[in-house]
Design a protein around this motif. Structure first.
Motif, PDB file in Angstrom:
ATOM      1  N   ILE A 194       0.954  -1.399  -0.155  1.00 55.01           N
ATOM      2  CA  ILE A 194       0.151   0.308  -0.023  1.00 55.01           C
ATOM      3  C   ILE A 194       0.658   1.192   0.084  1.00 55.01           C
ATOM      4  O   ILE A 194       0.739   2.227  -0.603  1.00 55.01           O
ATOM      5  CB  ILE A 194      -0.523  -0.018   1.370  1.00 55.01           C
ATOM      6  N   SER A 195       1.659   1.189   0.515  1.00 49.19           N
ATOM      7  CA  SER A 195       2.739   2.495   0.945  1.00 49.19           C
ATOM      8  C   SER A 195       3.437   2.617  -0.404  1.00 49.19           C
ATOM      9  O   SER A 195       3.541   3.836  -1.038  1.00 49.19           O
ATOM     10  CB  SER A 195       4.184   2.002   2.294  1.00 49.19           C
ATOM     11  N   ARG A 196       4.285   1.574  -0.934  1.00 45.96           N
ATOM     12  CA  ARG A 196       4.335   1.943  -2.603  1.00 45.96           C
ATOM     13  C   ARG A 196       3.895   2.042  -3.188  1.00 45.96           C
ATOM     14  O   ARG A 196       3.697   3.268  -4.586  1.00 45.96           O
ATOM     15  CB  ARG A 196       4.928   0.326  -2.744  1.00 45.96           C
ATOM     16  N   ALA A 197       2.073   1.267  -3.565  1.00 50.37           N
ATOM     17  CA  ALA A 197       1.335   2.397  -4.751  1.00 50.37           C
ATOM     18  C   ALA A 197       1.424   3.546  -4.004  1.00 50.37           C
ATOM     19  O   ALA A 197       0.801   4.299  -4.498  1.00 50.37           O
ATOM     20  CB  ALA A 197      -0.453   1.172  -4.057  1.00 50.37           C
ATOM     21  N   CYS A 198       0.517   4.243  -3.522  1.00 51.95           N
ATOM     22  CA  CYS A 198       0.743   5.942  -2.524  1.00 51.95           C
ATOM     23  C   CYS A 198       1.750   6.685  -3.143  1.00 51.95           C
ATOM     24  O   CYS A 198       1.766   7.343  -3.955  1.00 51.95           O
ATOM     25  CB  CYS A 198       0.516   6.140  -0.944  1.00 51.95           C
ATOM     26  N   ASN A 199       3.429   5.403  -2.958  1.00 53.24           N
ATOM     27  CA  ASN A 199       4.197   6.280  -3.779  1.00 53.24           C
ATOM     28  C   ASN A 199       3.887   6.636  -5.507  1.00 53.24           C
ATOM     29  O   ASN A 199       4.258   8.029  -5.543  1.00 53.24           O
ATOM     30  CB  ASN A 199       5.175   5.956  -3.498  1.00 53.24           C
ATOM     31  N   GLU A 200       3.834   5.677  -5.656  1.00 53.87           N
ATOM     32  CA  GLU A 200       3.598   5.665  -7.328  1.00 53.87           C
ATOM     33  C   GLU A 200       2.520   7.208  -7.915  1.00 53.87           C
ATOM     34  O   GLU A 200       2.605   7.204  -8.797  1.00 53.87           O
ATOM     35  CB  GLU A 200       2.731   4.248  -7.644  1.00 53.87           C
ATOM     36  N   LEU A 201       1.841   6.667  -7.130  1.00 56.57           N
ATOM     37  CA  LEU A 201      -0.148   7.421  -6.801  1.00 56.57           C
ATOM     38  C   LEU A 201       0.384   8.563  -6.850  1.00 56.57           C
ATOM     39  O   LEU A 201      -0.717   9.576  -6.293  1.00 56.57           O
ATOM     40  CB  LEU A 201      -1.460   6.793  -6.488  1.00 56.57           C
TER      41      LEU A 201
ATOM     42  N   PHE B 244       0.093  10.039  -3.968  1.00 50.26           N
ATOM     43  CA  PHE B 244      -0.487  10.043  -2.833  1.00 50.26           C
ATOM     44  C   PHE B 244       0.491  10.109  -1.088  1.00 50.26           C
ATOM     45  O   PHE B 244       1.696   9.732  -1.237  1.00 50.26           O
ATOM     46  CB  PHE B 244      -1.424   9.081  -2.211  1.00 50.26           C
ATOM     47  N   ASP B 245       0.052  11.485  -0.517  1.00 52.83           N
ATOM     48  CA  ASP B 245       1.346  11.801   0.754  1.00 52.83           C
ATOM     49  C   ASP B 245       0.903  10.593   2.645  1.00 52.83           C
ATOM     50  O   ASP B 245      -0.135  10.524   2.520  1.00 52.83           O
ATOM     51  CB  ASP B 245       0.947  13.134   1.387  1.00 52.83           C
ATOM     52  N   LEU B 246       1.966  10.037   2.727  1.00 50.92           N
ATOM     53  CA  LEU B 246       1.658   9.038   3.295  1.00 50.92           C
ATOM     54  C   LEU B 246       1.243   9.870   4.643  1.00 50.92           C
ATOM     55  O   LEU B 246       0.593   9.026   5.761  1.00 50.92           O
ATOM     56  CB  LEU B 246       3.018   8.323   4.120  1.00 50.92           C
ATOM     57  N   ASP B 247       1.381  10.448   4.775  1.00 50.61           N
ATOM     58  CA  ASP B 247       1.250  11.457   5.780  1.00 50.61           C
ATOM     59  C   ASP B 247      -0.464  12.157   6.285  1.00 50.61           C
ATOM     60  O   ASP B 247      -0.734  12.441   7.176  1.00 50.61           O
ATOM     61  CB  ASP B 247       1.462  12.973   6.321  1.00 50.61           C
ATOM     62  N   ASP B 248      -0.982  11.598   4.444  1.00 51.81           N
ATOM     63  CA  ASP B 248      -2.366  12.159   4.751  1.00 51.81           C
ATOM     64  C   ASP B 248      -3.178  11.417   5.284  1.00 51.81           C
ATOM     65  O   ASP B 248      -3.086  10.238   5.693  1.00 51.81           O
ATOM     66  CB  ASP B 248      -3.065  12.369   3.123  1.00 51.81           C
ATOM     67  N   GLU B 249      -4.329  11.970   6.337  1.00 55.07           N
ATOM     68  CA  GLU B 249      -4.821  11.012   7.207  1.00 55.07           C
ATOM     69  C   GLU B 249      -5.383   9.857   6.545  1.00 55.07           C
ATOM     70  O   GLU B 249      -5.947   8.510   7.479  1.00 55.07           O
ATOM     71  CB  GLU B 249      -6.352  12.153   7.885  1.00 55.07           C
TER      72      GLU B 249
ATOM     73  N   LEU C 158      -6.269   3.986   6.605  1.00 55.20           N
ATOM     74  CA  LEU C 158      -6.669   2.728   5.158  1.00 55.20           C
ATOM     75  C   LEU C 158      -5.643   1.913   6.523  1.00 55.20           C
ATOM     76  O   LEU C 158      -5.860   0.451   6.508  1.00 55.20           O
ATOM     77  CB  LEU C 158      -6.608   2.990   4.485  1.00 55.20           C
ATOM     78  N   ARG C 159      -4.515   2.628   6.164  1.00 55.54           N
ATOM     79  CA  ARG C 159      -3.199   1.408   6.109  1.00 55.54           C
ATOM     80  C   ARG C 159      -4.093   0.874   7.412  1.00 55.54           C
ATOM     81  O   ARG C 159      -3.617  -0.520   8.178  1.00 55.54           O
ATOM     82  CB  ARG C 159      -1.938   1.966   7.002  1.00 55.54           C
ATOM     83  N   HIS C 160      -3.915   1.752   8.841  1.00 58.02           N
ATOM     84  CA  HIS C 160      -4.440   1.301  10.081  1.00 58.02           C
ATOM     85  C   HIS C 160      -5.591   0.171  10.760  1.00 58.02           C
ATOM     86  O   HIS C 160      -5.155  -1.070  10.837  1.00 58.02           O
ATOM     87  CB  HIS C 160      -4.891   2.520  11.102  1.00 58.02           C
TER      88      HIS C 160
END
Lengths: 311, 311, 311, 311, 311, 311
Positions: free
Chosen positions: E225-232, E234-239, E244-246
């Motif tokens: 998911i983290s990698r997908a966010c980087n690709e897309l 999306f900021d990993l710090d976005d609530e 979603l990760r939680h």
């Protein structure tokens, strides 16, 4: 019997002599000193606070003094206390501190003769001699010490009274079950808590000694038994000696309760269960004695904070 | 080094001399007798079964004999064993049983001189004398006994080797943390498992004695320390003595692991953690040494049956 | 060294400059406002209450101010506090907040050069590069952050100091046990708590971030390692990468302590035990440093509320 | 008394009549059928296997038959069994199955008169009538059923014998502690396990009924008490009825042992502890009776698999 | 439907084609080789042993072969197995291995269109895109993998089927409780076990990969998911991303079940409980389907070895 | 909707009519009486203290009175309370106590017709009749009682609302899983908490009755079902009756939660999980409804004191 400190109900007026068992100077939320007191009489203890203490109050209301107390019994944050109206120091010399603390229900001479009758029934010579040796050494304390710091039999003579209660139950057990070795069970019971006379500081103040904290009464009495064996020229490897030590070492029943070994001898298991039986019936009965019918007792700390209903 | 019993992989041929560590006559499902054998060499042990045993086989393949073993290493119900093809009793007198058991990685003289260097650093006189007194009394066994019946350092000299490993780590700890009392930690480590020489029956057979089972090594060494103090005229109430006893009594770390008190002194907590550290690294390393890269070790009993991966 | 806030005993007079670390306006039982204060100096923290606060007091005694404090150190409900007699705001500009908080016992430059020496010994190229990549990215915070919010090494530079303490012990471990992969253990230790620089808000205030609460430092650093591998073009399926991630993911030792996997590699188990060792010795030592001989420390929260005796 | 099945030691020759308690046809590893047998006599039970069974063997050696058994007592996988040499069916009609099962140590008439004496001492009229009502209804089963399927008092009449043992101990308790309500304790003890006559299928086969499995003996007897109250026109809200039901519902002592409420009345706690006492002393004694001096008993399943040493 | 391998009762004759799922050569107690076989058809699996295997048997009866099996269904040591009478290799090419393994009750196309309908209802754009991104990447495996190695939904397509069952229940939950964020719950459910396609080796053999063992599916999908966010971008710090990760990290519900954080968001708690609900109803139903009325199921491993009654 | 007592944030002014739910006279630390109040309106409850209470205040501000309250919402020792500025007794007769307590979100008539629809689907005649019989007997209380004393659905009609929520989820479960017996699950759900109408004293005050405390709602409803069966001439040994009783007896899921048997029927397990699901979602949702975005809820007592984040 007249009402005493543990007999009052909520809202009762208190008007009697009491011993100041403890007196601690503290600071109130408004910055002024107050005295946190523990009162005692033969029925037991209760706390109270003396507000806005003047220097002369602090000088008067000290630990060990006997005072005449007037006040109201009330509940503060689920616990009973005395709201103090008036306290007067009593100087009458016939009033003695020792008459304001709870005592064993039987006098020492009765306890002694009961104990002797049981010792007489320990027919195994080595166990009998070890028991006599150690009671000879620590007998005075045995009849003076409480059985615990607070939980049960926490009064002068409590250790002896607890021991003899267990011996009575043990007698019924031996009658019922032929497999139990009566001599071993009696010897084990008499010695099982004798280490408390080393673990605790005394019959009055009753705090833990350094050895009590860092070694504990179970190992302390084991060391005393070993020493007695050396004095009496008994071989520590003799099976008779090993199983006597075991019965006492295992009497807490589980490792997590502080025994270094679990019971692996029938008599060790029986001793453990009799110890629990006498302790719990005593704690529940004591709480019920201070509870009116149709109510629950206060929570009993050493029984998982459980409450009992008095029909 | 040549391959030994614990080095073989599944399917390997075995063709070497071994010691019969144990030989138990049992009945097979088809009603015929067989011999359940435990073989040993310097690398460790493995089991095997000799089927359809004739009376002369039972007479020949006894505990203590050295035999030449031919067979196949295989897995039976998840555990390794030898499928025996042929066994021949060796009568060559130069073959000695003591050469077919695992040994400490260091010779006894090295262990002794290492130990002496550490004792020299116990600068508190009483602790130093107690340590010397008890090593004087039980020193031979200290260098011969294993540290445990099966779990770790279960070989001749294992107790001494485990003790000295812990002392090495303790040295690093003392360098790192100024609050640790080096004399107390060293004395505690040297004595902590010395009770095993009373708890266990010997270096070879290694079963539990009655006192081992019913009293346990922790209380047994405590009794020995107390006796040493009496001999050396040290007061048992001296704080120095109380804390030394505590450090050893508490070394299992938790009541449920058999210590009658939990660590209440810094050095007691450190001793406990070093004991766990040395035991667990030794058990894992031993298992990894018999596991090929890319595989998991067998389950390690004393570490909650966990398995470890060898990269 | 002069006495500081954590050095005073009960009844000692306090008369020194302190930093107001926290100031909370509350209502007393009598309905009047008071200020609940946390004072700090280089020795640590202590609380105090300013009663019957006037508006100008509330304006003066704010978080971040340095004040001259006069008062008495006392115990309130088993915890130490300052009974405030007088507080005066200090406006002297040479007084800086950063001089009133505890610091790591070693300056940053020493910590840095020690760390570099250990990194130099990580001979596995991939692990070395990942460590350098992440320290490059988060190095400033690594040397500024505490190792925990409150329990241990809770001071500026605590994270780096804790890490280097563990590396020292690890060095002794590697000397003792040939099976340990030194590069893996060093790399794991350096990275194991680096996620705290994401989990916590900063070196001064030190609260948990949302990601700290909902994801946690163990998974946060794992994500950072994975990202570093992508940047460095290391395959995530490479066994070297998998075991490095494992060593860090497993460092809490048990699932119930928050690791998503238990240690399944020798170095993971060792890292976990060294972490516990350094944390517990540090917490006990810190408590002992503020306890007089012959007494017990305050209860240590993160060690099951245990108390330790100072001989 | 002559030796019986539970008296033999390893290696003893067996040569006596026995009852086939159970006979199960199975397939051996070599594909041939064998009979897995359970033999019984008045001393207890033991298992054995009849290999390579022919059709006529299967026809002869059936459950319920009495046979003359010759064989050897041995240990197979830590458990004792008989290696069968020869079995001959006995057709002598004077041999009856009921003489080959263990019995209560006292005849039924003695148990009955003892019980009546205790019922007579239940002076609270409602409790007395409920006890008589239910014994009237289920009395035959009460004197026939075992107290448990396997663990303790697992013989004909075991339920009554266990109940009366507890009443004896209860008598000693009431003598010792004035707070115990004797009527309530006696009534509770007599009824506490009476639900087992619904939970279990019978005195001989002793499996669980569907209601036994899905409702359990504690709730089953509670329903019977409620029904008795309806028949006797006792109000279920009467405190006397509520506390009697409670004493029985709570007798397992803890929720995790299957009581829907924990003891909240003194007599409920005492009943629970007496139940444990009688069960554990009986189980240990039974195991010791089949163990030679100087050895440990087999593991006792219902006591956490513990073993006990016989001095 | 005709009877299959999991439908037979004890004593039933078996006479049908089956797939050899596993074939392991072992040595019998009499020293001769035998083949331990696992047979499979669409109803499930059962084991059997081929005794006294000749070399040509070993060559014929290999993993992956389809054979015609004749034998008897029996119970050996509480577990069902086939006693083999005859096995014949089938060479008919129309018989395909994939027709001899259990399948999801719905065809893949149905599962896909159901899933798409749910994805369509994820109205939060970021979550929708992450879900699509990862299904795009791992979709083939998602529809092929089982949901677990053995416990539940352990068949081809099981992962997708389990996911969609949970989505159905989730739909009812969202209808019932207005507080639940439907988009978050759906996105969480779809991704929660997707890490199993990395943790497990494949749909057929289904063993754990190294990363599966040392990192685990929860952290593996978090990394994805983290990698997908980087690709897309999306900021990993976005609530939105943190929660979603939680929701996925917490879905095992408790630390001791392997989640590195416990549920701290409503949807995380709901996801966890729906996961348990679907898994347990599926396991119990599956066991009941192979149990006749009036009997108990076999013990269910992943439900604390509990058994369930089929009315 | 206007703001109510549970809607205010810290620092908000309160100015509205409220019901005095409880009024307790206590003594302040300065010795003066104060009134500890619990206020209620339709949104829920909050506490407050009226300091320095005069006799007329005590007479005015009694339990059951409606007052106009002015004050400030603040946090005291982590819990919200009202700092009272002014209270005026309201004598307006149109103000009724019943309008100042929380209510079920649906009116009673809706709950009734929903319930009837579900009862209609219980197609097993005996279960249907038992359900009708008991609802006939206890229906008024069923629609008035709360589902628990404090934890969840603690409002008028809460028991019925909780029951119907579970029925809705059960409907979805039956649609999803063909193995579930819908009639059994519906009957079980409707009866599962009906014993609370005997366990609790009433809808308003809601304390435990003696039978509630000493017998408990699970056994109380079981007794009622048994009695209903007797009235309806259903055999208690009928399997249909045994499994219905089981489903209700087992609904707490584990012995340690107070069920005398664990679920051994599929529907019993499902009922237990649905009960937990509805209780926990309701508790979390209720807490979230009184928490602003970006904050954590207060600790939820019945969910292990956990807190939940509101995104």
């Amino acid at each position: 019997m007249e009402k005493g400190l543990r007999d009052y109900q909520d809202g009762d007026r208190v008007d009697q002599n009491v011993l100041i068992k403890d007196a601690d100077i503290r600071t109130a939320k408004n910055g002024k000193p107050f005295i946190a007191l523990v009162f005692s009489d033969v029925t037991g203890q209760i706390t109270g606070k003396f507000w806005a203490a003047q220097p002369e109050d602090i000088a008067n209301f000290k630990k060990g003094r006997i005072v005449h107390l007037k006040g109201l019994r009330e509940i503060y944050q689920t616990k009973p206390q005395i709201r103090i109206d008036k306290m007067t120091v009593m100087t009458n010399e016939t009033l003695k501190a020792e008459d304001f603390v709870p005592k064993a229900p039987l006098p020492k001479t009765d306890l002694q003769s009961e104990l002797n009758a049981f010792i007489f029934k320990i027919t195994e010579a080595k166990w009998n001699r070890i028991v006599r040796y150690l009671l000879n050494e620590r007998g005075d304390d045995f009849f003076k010490y409480p059985a615990a710091k607070t939980n049960h039999h926490a009064y002068e003579g409590g250790l002896a009274f607890h021991t003899i209660s267990m011996l009575h139950l043990a007698e019924a057990m031996c009658r019922q079950y032929a497999t139990i070795n009566q001599s071993l069970l009696y010897a084990g019971i008499i010695l099982h808590d004798l280490g408390k006379t080393i673990e605790l500081s005394g019959a009055e103040t009753t705090s833990y000694t350094l050895a009590g904290n860092l070694v504990g009464h179970i190992v302390l009495i084991d060391e005393a038994i070993s020493r007695a064996c050396n004095e009496l020229h008994f071989d520590l490897d003799d099976e008779k000696i090993v199983i006597l030590r075991h019965v006492i070492l295992a009497h807490h029943g589980k490792l997590e309760y502080g025994s270094p070994v679990i019971p692996k001898i029938l008599e060790a298991e029986v001793l453990h269960q009799l110890d629990e039986m006498d302790a719990s019936v005593t704690m529940i009965s004591d709480a019920l004695n201070h509870t009116p019918s149709g109510h629950y007792t206060q929570r009993i700390f050493a029984m998982d904070q459980r409450q009992f209903y008095k029909p």
